[in-house]
Design a protein around this motif. Sequence first.
Motif, PDB file in Angstrom:
ATOM      1  N   ARG A   1       0.825  -1.200   0.000  1.00  0.00           N
ATOM      2  CA  ARG A   1       0.000   0.000   0.000  1.00  0.00           C
ATOM      3  C   ARG A   1       0.862   1.254   0.000  1.00  0.00           C
ATOM      4  O   ARG A   1       0.600   2.215  -0.734  1.00  0.00           O
ATOM      5  CB  ARG A   1      -0.902  -0.030   1.244  1.00  0.00           C
ATOM      6  CG  ARG A   1      -1.681   1.237   1.512  1.00  0.00           C
ATOM      7  CD  ARG A   1      -2.674   0.968   2.645  1.00  0.00           C
ATOM      8  NE  ARG A   1      -1.988   0.435   3.807  1.00  0.00           N
ATOM      9  CZ  ARG A   1      -1.567   1.192   4.828  1.00  0.00           C
ATOM     10  NH1 ARG A   1      -1.745   2.496   4.811  1.00  0.00           N
ATOM     11  NH2 ARG A   1      -0.975   0.637   5.872  1.00  0.00           N
TER      12      ARG A   1
ATOM     13  N   ARG B   1       2.324   1.854  -3.399  1.00  0.00           N
ATOM     14  CA  ARG B   1       1.344   2.440  -4.313  1.00  0.00           C
ATOM     15  C   ARG B   1       1.200   3.938  -4.047  1.00  0.00           C
ATOM     16  O   ARG B   1       1.037   4.737  -4.979  1.00  0.00           O
ATOM     17  CB  ARG B   1      -0.010   1.738  -4.155  1.00  0.00           C
ATOM     18  CG  ARG B   1       0.008   0.272  -4.576  1.00  0.00           C
ATOM     19  CD  ARG B   1      -1.393  -0.333  -4.546  1.00  0.00           C
ATOM     20  NE  ARG B   1      -1.346  -1.773  -4.615  1.00  0.00           N
ATOM     21  CZ  ARG B   1      -1.172  -2.476  -5.733  1.00  0.00           C
ATOM     22  NH1 ARG B   1      -1.030  -1.833  -6.875  1.00  0.00           N
ATOM     23  NH2 ARG B   1      -1.143  -3.797  -5.693  1.00  0.00           N
TER      24      ARG B   1
ATOM     25  N   ASP C   1      -9.020  -6.651  -0.097  1.00  0.00           N
ATOM     26  CA  ASP C   1      -8.005  -5.629  -0.403  1.00  0.00           C
ATOM     27  C   ASP C   1      -8.484  -4.685  -1.505  1.00  0.00           C
ATOM     28  O   ASP C   1      -8.295  -3.472  -1.420  1.00  0.00           O
ATOM     29  CB  ASP C   1      -6.700  -6.302  -0.827  1.00  0.00           C
ATOM     30  CG  ASP C   1      -5.991  -6.991   0.329  1.00  0.00           C
ATOM     31  OD1 ASP C   1      -6.266  -6.639   1.490  1.00  0.00           O
ATOM     32  OD2 ASP C   1      -5.169  -7.886   0.063  1.00  0.00           O
TER      33      ASP C   1
ATOM     34  N   GLU D   1      -8.827  -0.783  -0.494  1.00  0.00           N
ATOM     35  CA  GLU D   1      -7.570  -0.101  -0.782  1.00  0.00           C
ATOM     36  C   GLU D   1      -7.800   1.397  -0.940  1.00  0.00           C
ATOM     37  O   GLU D   1      -8.670   1.839  -1.675  1.00  0.00           O
ATOM     38  CB  GLU D   1      -6.943  -0.663  -2.064  1.00  0.00           C
ATOM     39  CG  GLU D   1      -5.590  -0.063  -2.377  1.00  0.00           C
ATOM     40  CD  GLU D   1      -4.929  -0.698  -3.594  1.00  0.00           C
ATOM     41  OE1 GLU D   1      -3.749  -0.448  -3.819  1.00  0.00           O
ATOM     42  OE2 GLU D   1      -5.633  -1.438  -4.325  1.00  0.00           O
TER      43      GLU D   1
END
Length: 307
Positions: free
Chosen positions: A7, A10, A281, A285
């Motif tokens: 995460r 990203r 997820d 997310e």
Amino acid sequence: MAGVELRQLRYFVAVAEELNFGRAAERLLIAGPSLSQQIKSLERDLGVRLFDRDRRSVALTPAGAALLPHTRALLERADDLRNRAARIAGSEPVRLGYVNWLPPELTARVASVARLHIDAWVAPSHAQAARVADGGLDLAVCWIRTDDLEKLGLSARLIGAERLYAVSAGQDTGEVRAQDTDVLLDDDTTTWLSWNDYARRLAEEAGVPAVRITDGGITGPVFFDHVRRSRRPILNSPKGQTTSLPPDLAARPVAGPKVYWTWSLVWRRDELRPAVLSTVDALTEGARDFGIHAPDAWLPDGDPYKR
């Protein structure tokens, strides 16, 4: 490196592409301060500074520019691994139940990781959570308390939240204090168990007077009749949030405090199937806090997201 999460990587790529924390936060559906903290945490774990930033500009450092293509490649491999795992999991769909609210673009968000089946039986929050616990569903979007998560052996993540408003007779759309509204409690505990629990806590913790009813008028035309007979605005329930009001009634923002209802995505704690976990997820997310952690926001004691 042990603390680095996909995460956070990203987030790094999004900021690097936007070179603006505000735009990156909007793209990721995350609060700006939270994004900044996550980038600082990533920089600390990696041991390098990724961005040079001041009040007017954001730029990649040489280390950030060097790591960016490798990070993109790593995320592509992670996505490929997740997609392969979902295919290996077989053709059985992931079964999702809900009460009356689902996040936008639901199917598109999970299309690459699972075949999602939205269950046609729309049931109250406590019923949907129980169906997940006994295996009737894989996931559910519902309101749930921390105690129930423990009792049913479920895990939860925040997937949405709604600021509840009040409805009053007349045309006044001005803000109203929470203590100047009423909240309805219905004797039908089978249908309204979760709402009644929420309403009792609102009465006890925020001083909102509770009014007992026996006619199921938490929502719908009967609710509107209660509003017409009341001298005070009545708090709307989540089931009535998107319902059009009759012309003789008005919606009014509630403040002092702002009253929030949270939606959780729940699944079994012992769940091992990649398709189900990947769906969790994909749906959560970049989830933001939806305003529930503002200083003037109210959540009931026992809400999993109350700080």
